[in-house]
Design an enzyme around this catalytic site. Structure first.
Site, PDB file in Angstrom:
ATOM      1  N   GLN A  22       5.142  -2.642   8.698  1.00  0.00           N
ATOM      2  CA  GLN A  22       5.703  -3.969   8.933  1.00  0.00           C
ATOM      3  C   GLN A  22       7.206  -3.909   8.681  1.00  0.00           C
ATOM      4  OE1 GLN A  22       4.217  -7.192   6.466  1.00  0.00           O
ATOM      5  NE2 GLN A  22       5.356  -8.745   7.623  1.00  0.00           N
ATOM      6  N   SER A  23       7.992  -4.404   9.638  1.00  0.00           N
ATOM      7  CA  SER A  23       9.454  -4.336   9.506  1.00  0.00           C
ATOM      8  C   SER A  23      10.106  -5.707   9.500  1.00  0.00           C
ATOM      9  CB  SER A  23      10.049  -3.478  10.622  1.00  0.00           C
ATOM     10  OG  SER A  23       9.806  -4.062  11.880  1.00  0.00           O
TER      11      SER A  23
ATOM     12  N   ASN B 231       0.730  -5.977  11.655  1.00  0.00           N
ATOM     13  CA  ASN B 231       1.124  -4.990  10.663  1.00  0.00           C
ATOM     14  C   ASN B 231       1.431  -5.727   9.374  1.00  0.00           C
ATOM     15  OD1 ASN B 231       0.998  -2.760  12.450  1.00  0.00           O
ATOM     16  ND2 ASN B 231       3.006  -3.287  13.294  1.00  0.00           N
TER      17      ASN B 231
ATOM     18  N   ASP C 172       8.450  -8.812  22.792  1.00  0.00           N
ATOM     19  CA  ASP C 172       8.972  -7.866  21.816  1.00  0.00           C
ATOM     20  C   ASP C 172      10.171  -7.141  22.427  1.00  0.00           C
ATOM     21  OD1 ASP C 172       7.592  -6.253  19.141  1.00  0.00           O
ATOM     22  OD2 ASP C 172       9.182  -5.237  20.265  1.00  0.00           O
ATOM     23  N   ILE C 173      11.206  -6.924  21.606  1.00  0.00           N
ATOM     24  CA  ILE C 173      12.442  -6.312  22.101  1.00  0.00           C
ATOM     25  C   ILE C 173      12.244  -4.817  22.385  1.00  0.00           C
ATOM     26  CG2 ILE C 173      13.517  -5.604  19.910  1.00  0.00           C
ATOM     27  CD1 ILE C 173      16.069  -7.067  20.913  1.00  0.00           C
TER      28      ILE C 173
ATOM     29  N   HIS D 236       3.658 -11.939  12.372  1.00  0.00           N
ATOM     30  CA  HIS D 236       3.661 -11.867  13.834  1.00  0.00           C
ATOM     31  C   HIS D 236       2.469 -11.054  14.291  1.00  0.00           C
ATOM     32  CE1 HIS D 236       6.239  -8.743  12.110  1.00  0.00           C
ATOM     33  NE2 HIS D 236       5.840  -7.944  13.080  1.00  0.00           N
TER      34      HIS D 236
HETATM   35  P1  DGP Z   1       6.523  -4.968  12.854  1.00  0.00           P
HETATM   36  O1  DGP Z   1       6.868  -3.501  12.818  1.00  0.00           O
HETATM   37  O2  DGP Z   1       5.028  -5.200  12.990  1.00  0.00           O
HETATM   38  O3  DGP Z   1       7.139  -5.740  11.733  1.00  0.00           O
HETATM   39  O4  DGP Z   1       7.101  -5.492  14.224  1.00  0.00           O
HETATM   40  C1  DGP Z   1       8.357  -6.065  14.380  1.00  0.00           C
HETATM   41  C2  DGP Z   1       8.597  -6.142  15.864  1.00  0.00           C
HETATM   42  O5  DGP Z   1       9.683  -7.037  16.078  1.00  0.00           O
HETATM   43  C3  DGP Z   1       8.985  -4.816  16.508  1.00  0.00           C
HETATM   44  O6  DGP Z   1       7.980  -4.447  17.451  1.00  0.00           O
HETATM   45  C4  DGP Z   1      10.293  -5.101  17.218  1.00  0.00           C
HETATM   46  C5  DGP Z   1      10.402  -6.602  17.206  1.00  0.00           C
HETATM   47  N1  DGP Z   1      11.752  -7.121  17.059  1.00  0.00           N
HETATM   48  C6  DGP Z   1      12.625  -6.788  16.075  1.00  0.00           C
HETATM   49  N2  DGP Z   1      13.768  -7.469  16.232  1.00  0.00           N
HETATM   50  C7  DGP Z   1      13.598  -8.260  17.334  1.00  0.00           C
HETATM   51  C8  DGP Z   1      14.441  -9.209  17.995  1.00  0.00           C
HETATM   52  O7  DGP Z   1      15.577  -9.484  17.615  1.00  0.00           O
HETATM   53  N3  DGP Z   1      13.928  -9.806  19.099  1.00  0.00           N
HETATM   54  C9  DGP Z   1      12.664  -9.521  19.563  1.00  0.00           C
HETATM   55  N4  DGP Z   1      12.274 -10.171  20.661  1.00  0.00           N
HETATM   56  N5  DGP Z   1      11.845  -8.663  18.952  1.00  0.00           N
HETATM   57  C10 DGP Z   1      12.318  -8.027  17.858  1.00  0.00           C
END
Ligand code: DGP
Length: 119
Positions: free
Chosen positions: A98-99, A91, A34-35, A104
């Site tokens: 959820q974003s 989420n 996760d980023i 995931h």
């Molecule tokens: P959610 O809020 O459950 O939809 O989690 C989305 C997650 O995705 C959040 O923890 C950050 C991660 N994320 C968003 N953009 C990127 C990206 O470009 N690369 C990676 N590795 N993770 C990302």
């Protein structure tokens, strides 16, 4: 390819169009860091195929749903947290924040966690 898949951030990670630190992949799932990690270990496990949320899973998706869960144990072993413990959460929708609308599972660990997971 459907429009939403072409523009889906996580589909683009699956295709290698956006860099990610991939820790595991097989023909069904991809797992990458996760980023914005919320714990010492924080990996997202996603299906290769675009499905927008848990609520969109259909009965015929049972195999892919199982593959996501099966991958959790494999990823935990790779991360070295299989014995110490970890949490897998999904989420779904607005209240859960959820974003990214490609399923995931957040696999988090590497520290003692609390329960319930919100203030
Ligand atoms: P959610 O809020 O459950 O939809 O989690 C989305 C997650 O995705 C959040 O923890 C950050 C991660 N994320 C968003 N953009 C990127 C990206 O470009 N690369 C990676 N590795 N993770 C990302």
């Amino acid at each position: 390819m459907k429009h939403h898949e072409a523009n889906c951030l996580f589909c683009r990670i699956v295709r290698g169009e956006i860099p990610a630190t991939i820790v595991y992949r097989n023909e069904h799932v991809v797992a990458f860091r996760d980023i914005t990690p919320v714990a010492p270990q924080h990996v997202l496990i996603i299906p290769v195929r675009h499905i927008s949320s848990l609520s969109e899973l259909r009965p015929e998706d049972d195999a892919i749903a199982g593959q996501i869960l099966l991958a959790a144990g494999t990823v935990a072993e790779i991360l070295g947290i299989k014995e110490s413990g970890y949490r897998l959460l999904f989420n779904s929708g607005a209240d859960a924040m959820q974003s990214v609308f490609h399923i995931h599972g957040h696999l988090i660990g590497g520290q003692q966690m609390g329960w319930p997971p919100f203030p």
